[in-house]
Design an enzyme around this catalytic site. Structure first.
Site, PDB file in Angstrom:
ATOM      1  N   GLU A  24       0.862  -1.156  -0.179  1.00  0.00           N
ATOM      2  CA  GLU A  24       0.000  -0.067   0.015  1.00  0.00           C
ATOM      3  C   GLU A  24       0.825   1.370   0.050  1.00  0.00           C
ATOM      4  O   GLU A  24       0.733   2.060   0.874  1.00  0.00           O
ATOM      5  CB  GLU A  24      -0.971   0.045   1.235  1.00  0.00           C
ATOM      6  CG  GLU A  24      -1.929  -1.219   1.088  1.00  0.00           C
ATOM      7  CD  GLU A  24      -3.406  -1.311   1.921  1.00  0.00           C
ATOM      8  OE1 GLU A  24      -2.986  -0.494   3.037  1.00  0.00           O
ATOM      9  OE2 GLU A  24      -4.073  -2.067   1.724  1.00  0.00           O
ATOM     10  N   GLU A  55      -5.104  -8.622  -1.452  1.00  0.00           N
ATOM     11  CA  GLU A  55      -5.363  -8.560   0.059  1.00  0.00           C
ATOM     12  C   GLU A  55      -7.021  -7.937   0.159  1.00  0.00           C
ATOM     13  O   GLU A  55      -7.339  -7.031  -0.885  1.00  0.00           O
ATOM     14  CB  GLU A  55      -4.566  -7.204   0.483  1.00  0.00           C
ATOM     15  CG  GLU A  55      -5.056  -7.073   2.269  1.00  0.00           C
ATOM     16  CD  GLU A  55      -4.091  -5.895   2.800  1.00  0.00           C
ATOM     17  OE1 GLU A  55      -2.837  -6.036   2.884  1.00  0.00           O
ATOM     18  OE2 GLU A  55      -4.832  -5.020   3.257  1.00  0.00           O
TER      19      GLU A  55
END
Length: 485
Positions: free
Chosen positions: A244, A339
């Site tokens: 991220e 994810e």
């Protein structure tokens, strides 16, 4: 992993979701960007095994009566499966084995822990055959504390990485060794949440950026990690340079823009892997579907792209169909869905529907080679996590005591694929009539697996048709089924 501070109220989240949907394609993409290859003919089937989970939790991954391909005459809609249209091969389905997961699983008794690991990772009849694991390089926000593999006192650096050590992850390594004895072919991807803080411009585990003068030493940090894991008997199949990279508010985290990631890969990480003869794949991005320009910008840079296997995505923003857009732009590069979390305040029913449609069916129909849910295990208070890490992340299981655990919705979301779609299966074409979403695969053993979701509020009757044979079946409202034939 996004923590609970990212969307402070549901109204904002809904607004962002509607916005992303307005500017993205439908997620029922039927891929035509590559000409399909000739497929085989699984013509030996007369019946199909059926496994069912209902959103109301009355049925959870339970085997149903077989259905039969007897070409009965009826007025049902038809779901066509076409093995002549072949798409991506599958690397696997699974979870992130966080340090926190290891910590709570290790609280189980020896016999209960053995039972759990066998159930998740073996291919026995009573197991779900998880075939892919994601790891954090150093701590994630679902570790009990923040650490890297080369922490130094404030104001000190370690340019030679003389103090590099995997010892803080020894419990994780020991569990991976056990998992590999159960399934030696399991694939592993790893991603850092943050470099050592002495490499960062803010000197903090939260946010900041990697200082350019440390790009070279950070590349060697990855080399040491992969070599160190290999010395323990663990092969890391792929890494992403940063989890991220556009979410610097987590603990730990790092801001890494697309130009920064491109520079790091082409000038440091790629050459370092090449010089060390490391075959571990480099996968870009590892973030949401709302910013496909991030991986596409790097893949358009030939000097960086030559080191890159593909791109990884999450779906906390954007639309899953974006993966097909990236595939259309870069058809030789792979895609990975790495994810998606289930939360403490969401329902089994809603999560089963949304995740089955987007994470499993959606990612596969849009060219992903893997589909991963987030955390494997936590305790009843959604611990452990770092100070500032995710406080609402629900694992696939909750460890309640040394002899007791609860299977949560993420267990069933993944199990409907992992148990029935082994590594090296290949996605094939399937239609999506009425309220039904579907994805189909040809397996290495020649059988076909079909996953079907009924999001509607009424039972859907339909025929499964393949190679001129058809079987009548029905799927209850708000349920998912896996058919194997």
């Amino acid at each position: 992993m996004y923590n609970n501070k990212i969307f402070p109220n549901k109204l904002l989240f809904c607004g962002l979701t509607v916005f992303s949907l307005l500017f993205c394609q439908s997620n029922s993409v039927e891929d035509s960007s590559n000409p399909p290859t000739d497929g085989g003919d699984n013509g030996n089937y007369a019946s199909a095994n059926v496994w069912l989970t209902k959103a109301d939790e009355t049925v959870k991954l339970q085997k149903q009566s077989d259905i039969f391909f007897n070409n009965a005459t009826n007025n049902y809609q038809t779901l066509d499966v076409d093995a002549s249209q072949k798409y991506q091969t599958i690397d696997g389905f699974g979870y992130t084995l966080t340090g926190g997961s290891v910590e709570v699983i290790n609280q189980l008794s020896a016999s209960k822990k053995e039972e759990l690991l066998q159930e998740f990772f073996s291919n026995k009849d009573n197991s779900i055959g998880v075939s892919y694991i994601r790891l954090s390089i150093g701590a994630s926000d679902l570790n009990s504390s923040v650490f890297s593999y080369d922490d130094m006192p404030a104001g000190q650096t370690d340019m030679s990485l003389a103090n590099f050590s995997l010892s803080k992850d020894q419990a994780l390594i020991d569990m991976l060794k056990k998992i590999l004895t159960i399934n030696p072919n399991i694939k592993i991807m790893a991603a850092p949440w943050s470099p050592p803080v002495w490499m960062k411009d803010n000197g903090s585990s939260i946010g900041g950026s990697l200082k350019p003068e440390y790009y070279g030493v950070y590349a060697q940090y990855f080399v040491k990690y992969i070599q160190g894991m290999k010395a323990q008997g663990i092969t890391v199949d792929a890494i992403t340079p940063q989890n991220e990279p556009l979410h610097p508010g987590n603990n730990p985290s790092l801001l890494m823009t697309a130009p920064q990631q491109a520079t790091f890969i082409k000038n440091n990480l790629g050459p370092a892997f090449q010089a060390a003869n490391i075959k571990t794949k480099i996968v870009l991005y590892d973030h949401n579907c709302d910013k496909p320009d991030y991986p596409l910008e790097i893949l358009a840079d030939a000097d960086a792209a030559k080191y890159v296997d593909g791109s990884a995505f999450h779906l906390y923003a954007g639309n899953i169909s974006v993966l097909s857009n990236v595939h259309l732009a870069q058809p030789t590069k792979n895609l990975y869905f790495t994810e998606q979390w289930t939360g403490s305040t969401s329902s089994f029913s809603d999560d089963l529907m949304w995740h089955s449609k987007n994470v499993i069916i959606g990612s596969m129909r849009n060219w992903s080679k893997i589909a991963l849910e987030w955390n494997l295990a936590n305790d009843p208070q959604f611990n452990p996590h770092t100070d500032g890490g995710c406080t609402q992340c629900k694992g696939a299981i909750t460890v309640n005591s040394s002899e007791n655990l609860t299977k949560n919705v993420a267990y069933y979301i993944i199990a409907h694929a992992s148990k029935f779609v082994p590594q090296n299966s290949q996605r094939i074409a399937s239609t999506q009539p009425g309220n039904l979403s579907s994805v189909a695969f040809t397996r290495p053993d020649g059988k076909t697996t079909l996953i079907v979701l009924n999001e509607g509020n009424a039972t859907e009757n339909f025929n499964i048709k393949m190679n001129g044979k058809s079987a009548a079946t029905s799927l209850p409202a708000r349920a998912v089924a896996t058919y194997v034939f």
